[in-house]
Design a protein around this motif. Structure first.
Motif, PDB file in Angstrom:
ATOM      1  N   ARG A 132       0.857  -1.180   0.000  1.00  0.00           N
ATOM      2  CA  ARG A 132       0.000   0.000   0.000  1.00  0.00           C
ATOM      3  C   ARG A 132       0.893   1.230   0.000  1.00  0.00           C
ATOM      4  O   ARG A 132       1.997   1.213   0.561  1.00  0.00           O
ATOM      5  CB  ARG A 132      -0.919   0.001   1.214  1.00  0.00           C
ATOM      6  CG  ARG A 132      -0.166   0.034   2.530  1.00  0.00           C
ATOM      7  CD  ARG A 132      -1.055  -0.276   3.715  1.00  0.00           C
ATOM      8  NE  ARG A 132      -0.283  -0.264   4.956  1.00  0.00           N
ATOM      9  CZ  ARG A 132      -0.526  -1.051   5.991  1.00  0.00           C
ATOM     10  NH1 ARG A 132      -1.518  -1.916   5.949  1.00  0.00           N
ATOM     11  NH2 ARG A 132       0.205  -0.961   7.082  1.00  0.00           N
ATOM     12  N   THR A 175      -4.497  -0.139  -8.005  1.00  0.00           N
ATOM     13  CA  THR A 175      -5.824   0.400  -7.710  1.00  0.00           C
ATOM     14  C   THR A 175      -5.792   1.910  -7.906  1.00  0.00           C
ATOM     15  O   THR A 175      -4.751   2.552  -7.742  1.00  0.00           O
ATOM     16  CB  THR A 175      -6.285   0.095  -6.265  1.00  0.00           C
ATOM     17  OG1 THR A 175      -5.411   0.748  -5.341  1.00  0.00           O
ATOM     18  CG2 THR A 175      -6.312  -1.397  -5.994  1.00  0.00           C
ATOM     19  N   SER A 181      -7.049   2.029   0.368  1.00  0.00           N
ATOM     20  CA  SER A 181      -7.032   0.584   0.105  1.00  0.00           C
ATOM     21  C   SER A 181      -5.805   0.026   0.809  1.00  0.00           C
ATOM     22  O   SER A 181      -4.725   0.605   0.740  1.00  0.00           O
ATOM     23  CB  SER A 181      -6.977   0.312  -1.395  1.00  0.00           C
ATOM     24  OG  SER A 181      -8.154   0.776  -2.026  1.00  0.00           O
ATOM     25  N   ALA A 183      -4.140  -3.663   3.359  1.00  0.00           N
ATOM     26  CA  ALA A 183      -4.136  -5.090   3.709  1.00  0.00           C
ATOM     27  C   ALA A 183      -4.198  -5.996   2.488  1.00  0.00           C
ATOM     28  O   ALA A 183      -4.984  -6.948   2.446  1.00  0.00           O
ATOM     29  CB  ALA A 183      -5.291  -5.410   4.664  1.00  0.00           C
ATOM     30  N   PRO A 184      -3.345  -5.762   1.478  1.00  0.00           N
ATOM     31  CA  PRO A 184      -3.374  -6.641   0.302  1.00  0.00           C
ATOM     32  C   PRO A 184      -2.693  -7.973   0.579  1.00  0.00           C
ATOM     33  O   PRO A 184      -1.741  -8.049   1.354  1.00  0.00           O
ATOM     34  CB  PRO A 184      -2.591  -5.844  -0.736  1.00  0.00           C
ATOM     35  CG  PRO A 184      -1.579  -5.090   0.081  1.00  0.00           C
ATOM     36  CD  PRO A 184      -2.314  -4.715   1.360  1.00  0.00           C
ATOM     37  N   ILE A 194      -6.452 -10.041  -2.792  1.00  0.00           N
ATOM     38  CA  ILE A 194      -7.577  -9.675  -1.929  1.00  0.00           C
ATOM     39  C   ILE A 194      -7.122  -8.506  -1.060  1.00  0.00           C
ATOM     40  O   ILE A 194      -5.962  -8.453  -0.643  1.00  0.00           O
ATOM     41  CB  ILE A 194      -8.039 -10.873  -1.071  1.00  0.00           C
ATOM     42  CG1 ILE A 194      -9.344 -10.521  -0.336  1.00  0.00           C
ATOM     43  CG2 ILE A 194      -6.957 -11.349  -0.113  1.00  0.00           C
ATOM     44  CD1 ILE A 194      -9.987 -11.727   0.326  1.00  0.00           C
ATOM     45  N   PHE A 195      -8.017  -7.537  -0.814  1.00  0.00           N
ATOM     46  CA  PHE A 195      -7.618  -6.376  -0.043  1.00  0.00           C
ATOM     47  C   PHE A 195      -8.852  -5.730   0.585  1.00  0.00           C
ATOM     48  O   PHE A 195      -9.992  -6.052   0.231  1.00  0.00           O
ATOM     49  CB  PHE A 195      -6.877  -5.364  -0.910  1.00  0.00           C
ATOM     50  CG  PHE A 195      -7.701  -4.715  -1.996  1.00  0.00           C
ATOM     51  CD1 PHE A 195      -8.239  -3.446  -1.813  1.00  0.00           C
ATOM     52  CD2 PHE A 195      -7.917  -5.363  -3.212  1.00  0.00           C
ATOM     53  CE1 PHE A 195      -8.992  -2.836  -2.815  1.00  0.00           C
ATOM     54  CE2 PHE A 195      -8.668  -4.760  -4.212  1.00  0.00           C
ATOM     55  CZ  PHE A 195      -9.214  -3.498  -4.019  1.00  0.00           C
ATOM     56  N   ALA A 196      -8.607  -4.823   1.502  1.00  0.00           N
ATOM     57  CA  ALA A 196      -9.677  -4.058   2.138  1.00  0.00           C
ATOM     58  C   ALA A 196      -9.624  -2.628   1.611  1.00  0.00           C
ATOM     59  O   ALA A 196      -8.568  -2.139   1.195  1.00  0.00           O
ATOM     60  CB  ALA A 196      -9.506  -4.067   3.654  1.00  0.00           C
ATOM     61  N   SER A 197     -10.766  -1.954   1.619  1.00  0.00           N
ATOM     62  CA  SER A 197     -10.803  -0.561   1.186  1.00  0.00           C
ATOM     63  C   SER A 197     -12.011   0.129   1.798  1.00  0.00           C
ATOM     64  O   SER A 197     -13.030  -0.505   2.043  1.00  0.00           O
ATOM     65  CB  SER A 197     -10.889  -0.472  -0.346  1.00  0.00           C
ATOM     66  OG  SER A 197     -10.893   0.877  -0.763  1.00  0.00           O
ATOM     67  N   ASN A 198     -11.891   1.431   2.020  1.00  0.00           N
ATOM     68  CA  ASN A 198     -13.036   2.207   2.489  1.00  0.00           C
ATOM     69  C   ASN A 198     -13.566   3.134   1.395  1.00  0.00           C
ATOM     70  O   ASN A 198     -14.263   4.094   1.683  1.00  0.00           O
ATOM     71  CB  ASN A 198     -12.664   3.014   3.740  1.00  0.00           C
ATOM     72  CG  ASN A 198     -11.667   4.122   3.467  1.00  0.00           C
ATOM     73  OD1 ASN A 198     -11.199   4.290   2.334  1.00  0.00           O
ATOM     74  ND2 ASN A 198     -11.326   4.878   4.488  1.00  0.00           N
ATOM     75  N   TYR A 199     -13.238   2.841   0.117  1.00  0.00           N
ATOM     76  CA  TYR A 199     -13.590   3.754  -0.969  1.00  0.00           C
ATOM     77  C   TYR A 199     -15.096   3.924  -1.099  1.00  0.00           C
ATOM     78  O   TYR A 199     -15.554   4.927  -1.627  1.00  0.00           O
ATOM     79  CB  TYR A 199     -12.978   3.286  -2.284  1.00  0.00           C
ATOM     80  CG  TYR A 199     -13.718   2.204  -3.013  1.00  0.00           C
ATOM     81  CD1 TYR A 199     -14.643   2.534  -4.005  1.00  0.00           C
ATOM     82  CD2 TYR A 199     -13.481   0.869  -2.742  1.00  0.00           C
ATOM     83  CE1 TYR A 199     -15.334   1.529  -4.684  1.00  0.00           C
ATOM     84  CE2 TYR A 199     -14.157  -0.116  -3.418  1.00  0.00           C
ATOM     85  CZ  TYR A 199     -15.092   0.214  -4.397  1.00  0.00           C
ATOM     86  OH  TYR A 199     -15.758  -0.783  -5.059  1.00  0.00           O
TER      87      TYR A 199
END
Length: 199
Positions: A132, A175, A181, A183-184, A194-199
């Motif tokens: 990230r 991305t 975005s 935690a890939p 796989i990853f987390a995002s608050n978009y």
């Protein structure tokens, strides 16, 4: 995690043998935890210069100290074969990604762009690294980043994911999303993330 009389620990990761761990701790600088960041100016993470990386047994016995500073050394993970470590460090003034052998030798800087580069993970075959990052470009954003970093803080409100080869070559942004975005991690096939995002 803050452990009484043992400093703050973070970013634990198992070695392939399942009996040893890689983690970062502030305990050598102070047995007390560093103060929590104040959120009066927004959400920030502490990038404490007292964090160093350790190799320990799964019962907590430290076998070896792998970094000695100066600056933040944390966010370390291992290649699948356990031979190479990738981590974030501020040893040269900015928060960049480095790799080293599992015994702490042969340290190599992989990123050089101004801004936060962190949370790296190897692909299953060890050929690629996903991470990230946020690289401020406008003068005001650069000044804000530098001001926070001088206080051992980073603001993780804007981050995208990047890929690079294990030697730091062929970097590319993967991305382009608003927000953060993070935690890939690679799927076992090495073809997807796989990853987390608050978009």
């Amino acid at each position: 995690m803050c452990i009484r009389d043992s400093g703050k620990t973070t970013c634990a990761y198992f070695y392939p043998d399942g009996q040893h761990i890689l983690y970062s701790s502030t305990h050598l600088a102070d047995r007390e935890c560093p103060p929590r960041p104040e959120y009066t100016r927004g959400y920030v993470w502490g990038a404490y210069a007292s964090f160093q990386i350790f190799y320990a047994t799964d019962t907590g016995e430290i076998v070896n100290q792998l970094t000695t500073g100066p600056g933040y050394n944390a966010e370390a993970t291992l290649s699948a074969d356990g031979k190479r470590i990738v981590f974030t460090s501020q040893r040269e003034g900015d928060l960049d990604i480095y790799s080293m052998n599992s015994d702490g030798s042969e340290v190599r800087r992989l990123t050089h762009e101004l801004g936060y580069d962190g949370g790296p993970f190897f692909s299953p075959d060890g050929r690629w690294i996903v991470y990230r990052a946020h690289h401020p470009a406008e003068p005001e954003a650069v000044a804000h980043y530098r001001e926070l970093l001088a206080q051992e803080l980073v603001e993780p409100m804007r981050m995208d994911l990047y890929l690079m080869r294990a030697d730091g070559s062929e970097k590319r942004q993967t991305t382009h999303l608003p927000g953060a975005s993070f935690a890939p991690f690679f799927f076992p096939d090495g073809e997807r993330i796989i990853f987390a995002s608050n978009y």
